[in-house]
Design a protein around this motif. Structure first.
Motif, PDB file in Angstrom:
ATOM      1  N   PRO A 102      41.090  59.083  51.910  1.00  0.00           N
ATOM      2  CA  PRO A 102      42.052  58.970  53.008  1.00  0.00           C
ATOM      3  C   PRO A 102      43.446  59.454  52.599  1.00  0.00           C
ATOM      4  CG  PRO A 102      41.623  56.813  52.058  1.00  0.00           C
ATOM      5  CD  PRO A 102      40.695  57.783  51.381  1.00  0.00           C
ATOM      6  N   ASP A 103      44.157  59.963  53.582  1.00  0.00           N
ATOM      7  CA  ASP A 103      45.562  60.313  53.395  1.00  0.00           C
ATOM      8  C   ASP A 103      46.386  59.063  53.650  1.00  0.00           C
ATOM      9  OD1 ASP A 103      44.933  62.983  52.962  1.00  0.00           O
ATOM     10  OD2 ASP A 103      45.059  63.456  55.106  1.00  0.00           O
ATOM     11  N   GLY A 104      47.567  59.026  53.108  1.00  0.00           N
ATOM     12  CA  GLY A 104      48.463  57.930  53.426  1.00  0.00           C
ATOM     13  C   GLY A 104      48.511  56.873  52.351  1.00  0.00           C
ATOM     14  N   PRO A 105      48.997  55.686  52.727  1.00  0.00           N
ATOM     15  CA  PRO A 105      49.214  54.619  51.740  1.00  0.00           C
ATOM     16  C   PRO A 105      47.892  54.050  51.203  1.00  0.00           C
ATOM     17  CG  PRO A 105      49.595  53.788  53.946  1.00  0.00           C
ATOM     18  CD  PRO A 105      49.377  55.286  54.073  1.00  0.00           C
ATOM     19  N   VAL A 106      48.018  53.335  50.107  1.00  0.00           N
ATOM     20  CA  VAL A 106      46.869  52.682  49.484  1.00  0.00           C
ATOM     21  C   VAL A 106      46.317  51.620  50.430  1.00  0.00           C
ATOM     22  CG1 VAL A 106      46.164  51.246  47.525  1.00  0.00           C
ATOM     23  CG2 VAL A 106      47.804  53.097  47.193  1.00  0.00           C
ATOM     24  N   VAL A 107      45.013  51.483  50.470  1.00  0.00           N
ATOM     25  CA  VAL A 107      44.348  50.509  51.340  1.00  0.00           C
ATOM     26  C   VAL A 107      44.662  49.109  50.835  1.00  0.00           C
ATOM     27  CG1 VAL A 107      42.115  49.718  52.177  1.00  0.00           C
ATOM     28  CG2 VAL A 107      42.536  52.158  51.882  1.00  0.00           C
ATOM     29  N   ALA A 108      44.827  48.172  51.750  1.00  0.00           N
ATOM     30  CA  ALA A 108      45.137  46.781  51.409  1.00  0.00           C
ATOM     31  C   ALA A 108      44.015  46.146  50.619  1.00  0.00           C
ATOM     32  CB  ALA A 108      45.388  45.988  52.687  1.00  0.00           C
ATOM     33  N   ALA A 109      44.389  45.151  49.827  1.00  0.00           N
ATOM     34  CA  ALA A 109      43.410  44.403  49.032  1.00  0.00           C
ATOM     35  C   ALA A 109      42.559  43.533  49.952  1.00  0.00           C
ATOM     36  CB  ALA A 109      44.131  43.535  48.014  1.00  0.00           C
ATOM     37  N   PRO A 110      41.361  43.144  49.485  1.00  0.00           N
ATOM     38  CA  PRO A 110      40.512  42.263  50.302  1.00  0.00           C
ATOM     39  C   PRO A 110      41.201  40.932  50.586  1.00  0.00           C
ATOM     40  CG  PRO A 110      39.295  43.168  48.430  1.00  0.00           C
ATOM     41  CD  PRO A 110      40.732  43.521  48.235  1.00  0.00           C
ATOM     42  N   ASP A 111      40.855  40.342  51.729  1.00  0.00           N
ATOM     43  CA  ASP A 111      41.391  39.016  52.047  1.00  0.00           C
ATOM     44  C   ASP A 111      40.640  37.956  51.256  1.00  0.00           C
ATOM     45  OD1 ASP A 111      38.955  38.551  53.342  1.00  0.00           O
ATOM     46  OD2 ASP A 111      39.772  38.852  55.346  1.00  0.00           O
ATOM     47  N   LYS A 112      40.925  36.689  51.481  1.00  0.00           N
ATOM     48  CA  LYS A 112      40.310  35.605  50.711  1.00  0.00           C
ATOM     49  C   LYS A 112      38.799  35.553  50.869  1.00  0.00           C
ATOM     50  CE  LYS A 112      44.338  32.681  50.464  1.00  0.00           C
ATOM     51  NZ  LYS A 112      44.933  31.384  50.745  1.00  0.00           N
ATOM     52  N   ALA A 113      38.272  36.080  51.958  1.00  0.00           N
ATOM     53  CA  ALA A 113      36.821  36.098  52.172  1.00  0.00           C
ATOM     54  C   ALA A 113      36.175  37.306  51.485  1.00  0.00           C
ATOM     55  CB  ALA A 113      36.507  36.113  53.664  1.00  0.00           C
ATOM     56  N   VAL A 115      36.855  40.456  52.251  1.00  0.00           N
ATOM     57  CA  VAL A 115      36.680  41.526  53.219  1.00  0.00           C
ATOM     58  C   VAL A 115      37.935  42.378  53.238  1.00  0.00           C
ATOM     59  CG1 VAL A 115      36.330  42.073  55.652  1.00  0.00           C
ATOM     60  CG2 VAL A 115      35.142  40.123  54.615  1.00  0.00           C
ATOM     61  N   ASN A 116      37.774  43.664  53.088  1.00  0.00           N
ATOM     62  CA  ASN A 116      38.890  44.592  53.185  1.00  0.00           C
ATOM     63  C   ASN A 116      38.956  45.055  54.636  1.00  0.00           C
ATOM     64  OD1 ASN A 116      40.686  46.691  53.141  1.00  0.00           O
ATOM     65  ND2 ASN A 116      40.078  47.366  51.097  1.00  0.00           N
ATOM     66  N   GLN A 117      39.894  44.540  55.356  1.00  0.00           N
ATOM     67  CA  GLN A 117      39.992  44.799  56.787  1.00  0.00           C
ATOM     68  C   GLN A 117      40.312  46.276  57.083  1.00  0.00           C
ATOM     69  OE1 GLN A 117      39.132  42.528  59.009  1.00  0.00           O
ATOM     70  NE2 GLN A 117      38.831  40.985  57.435  1.00  0.00           N
ATOM     71  N   ASP A 118      40.933  46.980  56.122  1.00  0.00           N
ATOM     72  CA  ASP A 118      41.334  48.368  56.342  1.00  0.00           C
ATOM     73  C   ASP A 118      40.347  49.384  55.816  1.00  0.00           C
ATOM     74  OD1 ASP A 118      43.729  47.498  57.464  1.00  0.00           O
ATOM     75  OD2 ASP A 118      44.702  47.383  55.507  1.00  0.00           O
ATOM     76  N   ALA A 119      39.255  48.955  55.168  1.00  0.00           N
ATOM     77  CA  ALA A 119      38.377  49.880  54.472  1.00  0.00           C
ATOM     78  C   ALA A 119      37.409  50.611  55.382  1.00  0.00           C
ATOM     79  CB  ALA A 119      37.589  49.143  53.383  1.00  0.00           C
ATOM     80  N   GLY A 120      37.164  50.083  56.554  1.00  0.00           N
ATOM     81  CA  GLY A 120      36.212  50.734  57.445  1.00  0.00           C
ATOM     82  C   GLY A 120      34.793  50.638  56.909  1.00  0.00           C
ATOM     83  N   GLU A 121      33.926  51.532  57.400  1.00  0.00           N
ATOM     84  CA  GLU A 121      32.523  51.534  56.985  1.00  0.00           C
ATOM     85  C   GLU A 121      32.424  51.904  55.517  1.00  0.00           C
ATOM     86  OE1 GLU A 121      28.343  53.716  58.189  1.00  0.00           O
ATOM     87  OE2 GLU A 121      30.184  54.274  59.198  1.00  0.00           O
ATOM     88  N   GLN A 122      31.580  51.196  54.780  1.00  0.00           N
ATOM     89  CA  GLN A 122      31.388  51.444  53.353  1.00  0.00           C
ATOM     90  C   GLN A 122      30.117  52.229  53.124  1.00  0.00           C
ATOM     91  OE1 GLN A 122      33.718  50.337  50.870  1.00  0.00           O
ATOM     92  NE2 GLN A 122      34.834  50.242  52.788  1.00  0.00           N
ATOM     93  N   PRO A 123      30.104  53.110  52.112  1.00  0.00           N
ATOM     94  CA  PRO A 123      28.888  53.901  51.842  1.00  0.00           C
ATOM     95  C   PRO A 123      27.747  53.049  51.334  1.00  0.00           C
ATOM     96  CG  PRO A 123      30.534  54.270  50.145  1.00  0.00           C
ATOM     97  CD  PRO A 123      31.180  53.423  51.207  1.00  0.00           C
ATOM     98  N   VAL A 124      26.551  53.533  51.591  1.00  0.00           N
ATOM     99  CA  VAL A 124      25.360  52.841  51.124  1.00  0.00           C
ATOM    100  C   VAL A 124      24.664  53.713  50.110  1.00  0.00           C
ATOM    101  CG1 VAL A 124      23.148  51.859  51.805  1.00  0.00           C
ATOM    102  CG2 VAL A 124      25.100  51.721  53.329  1.00  0.00           C
TER     103      VAL A 124
END
Length: 124
Positions: A102-113, A115-124
């Motif tokens: 992705p372009d732009g700023p670094v993705v936010a860290a995962p929350d306490k659960a 879950v990275n709310q900004d990561a979108g779909e993850q590869p399988v």
């Protein structure tokens, strides 16, 4: 990898296990062993899970289950004629195209659960 694959083939042949090493049976065994690896981490917090390898007994169990998963995966690949390293390389290439950096700023860290709310779909 070829030496380990051959050792697994020879091990099964010496015990006359080839009739049981069907794709279905090996896939099922692989799933069971992956479940046993998961069981080690069941109910652990993220912090406890990250520290598992610092505990000698659990670390030993993790190594054993990783070996079991890998052994069944290699045996499965042998039976169905898949080169696991070629398959992995091809999958990484597809994921690099499917999930561009992705372009732009670094993705936010995962929350306490976890879950990275900004990561979108993850590869399988």
């Amino acid at each position: 990898m070829d030496d380990l694959r051959q050792r697994l083939v020879d091990f099964a042949a010496a015990r006359r296990w080839e009739p049981f090493h069907t794709p279905k049976n090996l896939a099922a065994a692989l799933s069971v062993e992956a479940g046993e690896l998961l069981e080690i981490f069941q109910w652990l917090t993220p912090e406890q899970a990250a520290a598992v390898m610092s505990e000698p007994e659990r670390a030993h169990r993790v190594r054993d289950e990783v070996a079991d998963v890998l052994a069944y995966l290699v045996q499965f690949c042998t039976v169905v004629g898949v080169d696991p390293l070629e398959a992995l390389a091809a999958k990484i290439e597809r994921n690099e195209l499917r999930f561009p950096v992705p372009d732009g700023p670094v993705v936010a860290a995962p929350d306490k659960a976890g879950v990275n709310q900004d990561a979108g779909e993850q590869p399988v």
